[in-house]
Design an enzyme around this catalytic site. Structure first.
Site, PDB file in Angstrom:
ATOM      1  N   ARG A  28      -1.279   4.472 -15.422  1.00 28.23           N
ATOM      2  CA  ARG A  28      -2.523   3.724 -15.171  1.00 28.23           C
ATOM      3  C   ARG A  28      -2.910   3.035 -16.469  1.00 28.23           C
ATOM      4  O   ARG A  28      -2.936   3.656 -17.521  1.00 28.23           O
ATOM      5  CB  ARG A  28      -3.605   4.722 -14.753  1.00 28.23           C
ATOM      6  CG  ARG A  28      -4.948   4.114 -14.402  1.00 28.23           C
ATOM      7  CD  ARG A  28      -4.889   3.469 -13.033  1.00 28.23           C
ATOM      8  NE  ARG A  28      -6.190   3.429 -12.367  1.00 28.23           N
ATOM      9  CZ  ARG A  28      -7.179   2.601 -12.691  1.00 28.23           C
ATOM     10  NH1 ARG A  28      -7.044   1.751 -13.678  1.00 28.23           N
ATOM     11  NH2 ARG A  28      -8.315   2.634 -12.013  1.00 28.23           N
ATOM     12  N   GLU A  43      -7.757  -2.992  -5.363  1.00 33.33           N
ATOM     13  CA  GLU A  43      -6.670  -2.397  -4.596  1.00 33.33           C
ATOM     14  C   GLU A  43      -5.890  -3.514  -3.886  1.00 33.33           C
ATOM     15  O   GLU A  43      -6.403  -4.614  -3.671  1.00 33.33           O
ATOM     16  CB  GLU A  43      -7.224  -1.418  -3.559  1.00 33.33           C
ATOM     17  CG  GLU A  43      -8.041  -0.276  -4.147  1.00 33.33           C
ATOM     18  CD  GLU A  43      -7.231   0.621  -5.057  1.00 33.33           C
ATOM     19  OE1 GLU A  43      -6.060   0.903  -4.719  1.00 33.33           O
ATOM     20  OE2 GLU A  43      -7.750   1.030  -6.102  1.00 33.33           O
ATOM     21  N   ARG A 103      -1.877  10.650 -12.470  1.00 34.11           N
ATOM     22  CA  ARG A 103      -1.180   9.542 -13.115  1.00 34.11           C
ATOM     23  C   ARG A 103      -1.415   9.580 -14.621  1.00 34.11           C
ATOM     24  O   ARG A 103      -2.526   9.872 -15.069  1.00 34.11           O
ATOM     25  CB  ARG A 103      -1.662   8.193 -12.570  1.00 34.11           C
ATOM     26  CG  ARG A 103      -1.355   7.954 -11.107  1.00 34.11           C
ATOM     27  CD  ARG A 103      -1.997   6.677 -10.598  1.00 34.11           C
ATOM     28  NE  ARG A 103      -3.447   6.718 -10.712  1.00 34.11           N
ATOM     29  CZ  ARG A 103      -4.258   5.781 -10.189  1.00 34.11           C
ATOM     30  NH1 ARG A 103      -3.739   4.756  -9.529  1.00 34.11           N
ATOM     31  NH2 ARG A 103      -5.558   5.877 -10.334  1.00 34.11           N
TER      32      ARG A 103
END
Length: 205
Positions: free
Chosen positions: A92, A100, A134
């Protein structure tokens, strides 16, 4: 006769002495405790056996798993506007938030990041692991450009002060928070905006 007389005298004297001793003997009563203080041997309190204190079970602190490496370097596979993959590690981008894929400008953000990374070696300096597992990293191109900064400059990502301390806020283009309104709503915790958007999308499909 004299011996017999002496023997009788001795026996008589012994008997007289025995009677006097009996008269002088007294029965001494045993000292007894009051009834309420008497304790039957079977009812005496017994101290409980000593139990050694058991050590408290060790609770390991709950913490996020450590990143696999401090620095990752390699070609990047772009997943969306703020997420890439180097090797098998999903990363990330530090301090920013892009839409998104199924949100307005989501696909555009992905391809803008793809254009930046294409043919480049990306250096990811790991800073944390997010709630989704992540790796979070400051990502740089081989020429030194910060990918997070580049995405904000293009108006396809927002600075996220909660994580960046406002590092990229001055790079935001005018009106970008209205343009990327769903990302802006997420930062404020207004997830009802997402729900209404998704319901409208379903109704229109």
């Amino acid at each position: 006769m004299e011996l017999l007389f002496v023997a009788l005298v001795v026996v008589g004297f012994a008997m007289l002495n025995s009677r006097n001793v009996k008269r002088t003997q007294k029965t001494i009563p045993l000292k007894t405790m009051p009834p309420d203080e008497q304790v039957h041997p079977a009812s005496k309190p017994v101290a409980p056996p000593k139990v050694e204190a058991q050590p408290e079970p060790f609770d390991e602190p709950t913490s996020k798993p450590a990143p696999p490496e401090t620095v990752l370097v390699g070609s990047a596979w772009v997943i969306d506007g703020d997420t890439i993959k180097i090797g098998s590690t999903q990363i990330r981008l530090f301090g920013v938030d892009a839409p998104e894929l199924d949100h307005p400008y989501g696909k555009k953000a992905k391809w803008a990041l793809h254009s930046l990374c294409k043919g480049q070696e990306v250096r990811a300096e790991v800073t944390d692991i997010d709630e989704y597992g992540r790796v979070v990293a400051r990502c740089y191109l081989s020429d030194g450009r910060d990918l997070s900064a580049e995405m904000v400059r293009q108006g396809l990502a927002l600075d996220w002060p909660k994580f960046s301390d406002g590092k990229y806020s001055d790079l935001e283009v005018e009106g970008v928070r209205k343009k990327l309104f769903l990302a802006a709503a997420r930062q404020k915790g207004h997830m009802g905006v997402w729900k209404r958007f998704e319901e409208n999308q379903k109704a229109g499909s």
